[in-house]
Write a protein that holds these residues in place. Structure first.
Motif, PDB file in Angstrom:
ATOM      1  N   ASP A 394     -19.833  54.210  53.491  1.00  0.00           N
ATOM      2  CA  ASP A 394     -18.600  53.619  54.029  1.00  0.00           C
ATOM      3  C   ASP A 394     -17.475  53.763  53.004  1.00  0.00           C
ATOM      4  N   HIS A 395     -16.256  53.999  53.490  1.00  0.00           N
ATOM      5  CA  HIS A 395     -15.084  53.986  52.620  1.00  0.00           C
ATOM      6  C   HIS A 395     -14.053  52.996  53.179  1.00  0.00           C
ATOM      7  N   PRO A 396     -13.806  51.879  52.498  1.00  0.00           N
ATOM      8  CA  PRO A 396     -12.741  50.970  52.946  1.00  0.00           C
ATOM      9  C   PRO A 396     -11.379  51.500  52.485  1.00  0.00           C
ATOM     10  N   CYS A 446      -9.252  54.761  48.709  1.00  0.00           N
ATOM     11  CA  CYS A 446     -10.470  54.015  49.001  1.00  0.00           C
ATOM     12  C   CYS A 446     -10.503  52.797  48.075  1.00  0.00           C
ATOM     13  N   ILE A 448     -13.196  51.092  47.323  1.00  0.00           N
ATOM     14  CA  ILE A 448     -14.315  51.107  46.386  1.00  0.00           C
ATOM     15  C   ILE A 448     -13.692  51.738  45.147  1.00  0.00           C
ATOM     16  N   HIS A 451     -14.432  55.003  43.599  1.00  0.00           N
ATOM     17  CA  HIS A 451     -14.014  56.181  44.375  1.00  0.00           C
ATOM     18  C   HIS A 451     -12.536  56.489  44.123  1.00  0.00           C
ATOM     19  N   MET A 456     -10.197  59.554  44.993  1.00  0.00           N
ATOM     20  CA  MET A 456      -9.968  59.366  46.427  1.00  0.00           C
ATOM     21  C   MET A 456      -8.711  58.523  46.660  1.00  0.00           C
TER      22      MET A 456
END
Ligand SMILES: [Cu+2]
Length: 466
Positions: A394-396, A446, A448, A451, A456
């Motif tokens: 998952d990427h928030p 992202c 996280i 990341h 990202m």
């Protein structure tokens, strides 16, 4: 340290900011003067108590989480930031709809070690109330600094707080953090595999404490204001024998309360939830339920085990009972978009970009470069952004400056303001956002934070009409 002042008018110190007499004098001057919320924030490595441990954490003013700041729409925030770390740092004011340039919410700034920076942020008078927060945001240092403790809430008291049934309830801020410490209490640095998954620590705290007790009066309500300030850990919250009546998400109030048995909170997300004390006098556990945010890597630290986070204990009886109103604050759906953009989230084996022997994470095949504009939008445009996540984690995704509405399965925008949205593994999520003010550069990434640090993140430029 913390003071509320009115420019050229008076200074009142102390955490309980103003005496009643002071308040009425201030109200009289409201139309001519802007209220100023001013404080010093020093980021420094300090010994603090975290749960049952002594930890050599990163703290704001010696506190983990940092001091809770409160402001109102129309206020000016003056924050004197001092970087007492041995590495660059800065502040991002997550979720505030304010300029992203100059000395406002400028996450491009980097404050060198031992130096200071004065942030000045004018909160628009139309700003919604909500739970916002501040944390460092220097690329390649964000995960390290946030996971070591640098985070604090910035509550804006607004529209939602004026609803009597909500104002009548006691409120509890709940800052969720996790820490990885060695036996001596010193934060540990994760290996590359942990960074790829997103680091998690096994010491999980609420407001720096393990399983704190929260008192609640039978027959009454309590307002729980959750912030996930962890750098990677997701929380799937459940409360024994009670449901949550969600009244606000990241960017402000919902149109109507929404009853939920569980709340999933990814890094950076906030939820405001009312809980009604209708059960027998007893204690009830707030539990973190299992959630798997990474598949295909054997679970490990990325599958959270059930864990007791806090205990709600009934004590006494409320003077009166009441119901929540069925209407809160109107949330208009954004109009149809003028364009659709696609953001391909690259991560995991084969999807990242190899650089310097380590795995990096990318958006549309590119890792973060502060000198490159990845996305240009026109002022006043309404756009749909689709995040496509073919990876196994998952990427928030978080967009700075402007909140958005998530597009539901029926193709219509969901009437809730968000600034972080979970894009689950092997799926896509579309959001709609309007760029109505604040030209200049800002970013999306992202949340996280490992990341983000691995690349990202992209630069968004909002261009005025020429
Ligand atoms: Cu991610």
């Amino acid at each position: 340290m913390y003071s509320l002042t009115r420019r050229g008018f008076l200074t009142a110190g102390g955490a309980l900011p103003l005496a009643i007499g002071g308040l009425s004098r201030l109200r009289a001057a409201e139309e001519v003067d802007q209220r100023v919320v001013e404080l010093d924030l020093t980021a420094q490595q300090d010994w603090v108590r975290l749960g049952n441990r002594d930890a050599y954490a990163y703290a704001f003013n010696g506190l983990v989480p940092g001091p809770a700041i409160e402001a109102r729409p129309g206020d000016r925030l003056l924050i004197h930031f001092h970087n007492g770390l041995v590495e660059p740092s800065n502040l991002h004011y997550h979720g505030l709809h304010v300029p992203s340039t100059g000395s406002a919410d400028n996450a491009m700034l980097s404050v060198p070690p031992r130096e200071s920076f004065n942030y000045q942020i004018d909160i628009p008078s139309t700003h919604p109330g909500g739970i916002f927060w501040y944390h460092p945001h220097v690329h390649e240092f964000a995960a390290r600094q946030v996971s070591r403790g640098l985070a604090g809430t910035l509550i804006v008291r607004g529209d939602l707080d004026q609803i009597p049934e909500i104002a009548a309830a006691p409120e509890q801020i709940i800052v969720l953090q996790d820490f990885a410490l060695d036996r001596g209490g010193v934060p540990t640095e994760p290996g590359i595999m942990e960074k790829m998954a997103g680091r998690e620590g096994d010491l999980v705290t609420i407001n720096g404490r393990i399983n704190p007790t929260i008192l609640i009066q039978r027959g009454g309500w309590i307002r729980l204001r959750f912030l996930n300030a962890s750098s990677s850990r997701f929380y799937r919250l459940g409360l024994e024998e009670h449901s949550f009546h969600v009244i606000a998400t990241d960017g402000g109030a919902l149109a109507a309360p929404e009853e939920q048995a569980e709340i999933l909170l990814a890094p950076g997300e906030r939820v405001d939830a009312m809980v009604e004390a209708t059960r027998p006098d007893a204690s009830y556990r707030l539990i973190n339920l299992p959630y798997r945010r990474v598949t295909g890597m054997g679970g490990g630290p990325t599958t959270s085990a059930p864990m007791v986070l806090a205990t709600l204990t009934y004590r006494g009886t409320a003077d009166q009972t009441w119901n929540l109103p069925q209407q809160l604050v109107s949330v208009d759906p954004l109009p149809g978009p003028s364009s659709l953009r696609t953001f391909q989230l690259g991560s995991g084996m084969g999807m990242g970009v190899m650089a310097g022997g380590g795995m990096t994470f990318a958006i549309n095949g590119r890792t973060f470069n502060p000198d490159r504009v990845d996305t240009r939008v026109r002022l006043n445009a309404v756009e749909d952004w689709e995040f496509v996540n073919p990876s196994t984690m998952d990427h928030p995704m978080h967009i700075h400056t402007n909140p958005f509405q998530v597009i539901g399965s029926d193709g219509a925008p969901i009437r809730a303001w968000k600034d972080v949205v979970v894009v689950p593994a092997r799926s896509r999520v579309r959001v709609r956002t309007a760029f109505r003010d604040f030209v200049g550069r800002t970013m999306y990434h992202c949340h996280i934070l490992d990341h983000e640090d691995l690349g990202m993140m992209g630069v968004l430029e909002i261009q005025g009409n020429i």
